[in-house]
Motif scaffolding. Structure first.
Motif: not given
Length: 194
Positions: A57-76
């Protein structure tokens, strides 16, 4: 960069390709978009499990993982609002997007107070159901428009006018419930008396 972060980054990279194939009019474009979205969803399931299991677990992952999820779902969902083939209005998209902003704001306030906001059962259920709903809608587009199957009118009308909107609204209701649970749990962070 560790494996979970690479998987998260891959999910981010897949988003523009998903959008490209949703809009480009080539044979089987919905099927390709479906495969891309499914691959991105699988990376979402894998990155967190691998990070926790291997203690990566890294700060990079904590930041990017939820952001990626949100952008993917909202894009669809945004694409679905635009498509004539999908019966989805803007209201569910607005509700889902508003909840994501609210939870992100709560996480920021919690982080400033030294509190880690872990994903709860309602948040996980919301994410899983929404991903499955989007895959189901993409599969429907693939069957109807890429292959052009001649389905009975009553069945097609049922899926277009009832089944797809019900999937979207269940996702929306789960989104509202999970948002309310987060808000209740962390209300003390935004109490106006403080």
């Amino acid at each position: 960069m560790n494996l979970p972060n690479k998987l998260t980054l891959l999910r981010v990279i897949l988003i523009p390709f998903f959008l490209l194939f949703m809009y480009i009019n080539i044979p089987f474009h919905y099927g390709i978009a479906l495969m891309i979205f499914a691959a991105a969803s699988i990376t979402d399931a894998l990155d967190g499990k691998i990070a926790r299991k291997r203690n990566l677990v890294t700060n990079f992952g904590k930041f990017l993982d939820p952001l990626a999820d949100k952008v993917l779902v909202i894009a669809a969902l945004t694409v679905f609002v635009e498509l004539e083939e999908v019966r989805m209005g803007a209201i569910p998209l607005i509700i889902i997007t508003a909840r994501e902003f609210m939870v992100s704001g709560l996480r920021l306030l919690a982080a400033n107070s030294g509190i880690v906001v872990a994903a709860g059962i309602w948040g996980k259920l919301k994410t899983a159901f929404t991903m499955v709903a989007i895959v189901a809608i993409l599969f429907w587009l693939f069957i109807c428009y890429d292959f052009g199957f001649e389905l009975p009118g009553a069945f097609r009308s049922f899926v277009d006018n009832i089944f797809v909107p019900v999937l979207v609204w269940i996702s929306t209701i789960l989104t509202v419930i999970s948002g309310a649970v987060y808000l209740k749990g962390y209300w003390h962070l935004i109490d106006s008396d403080k």
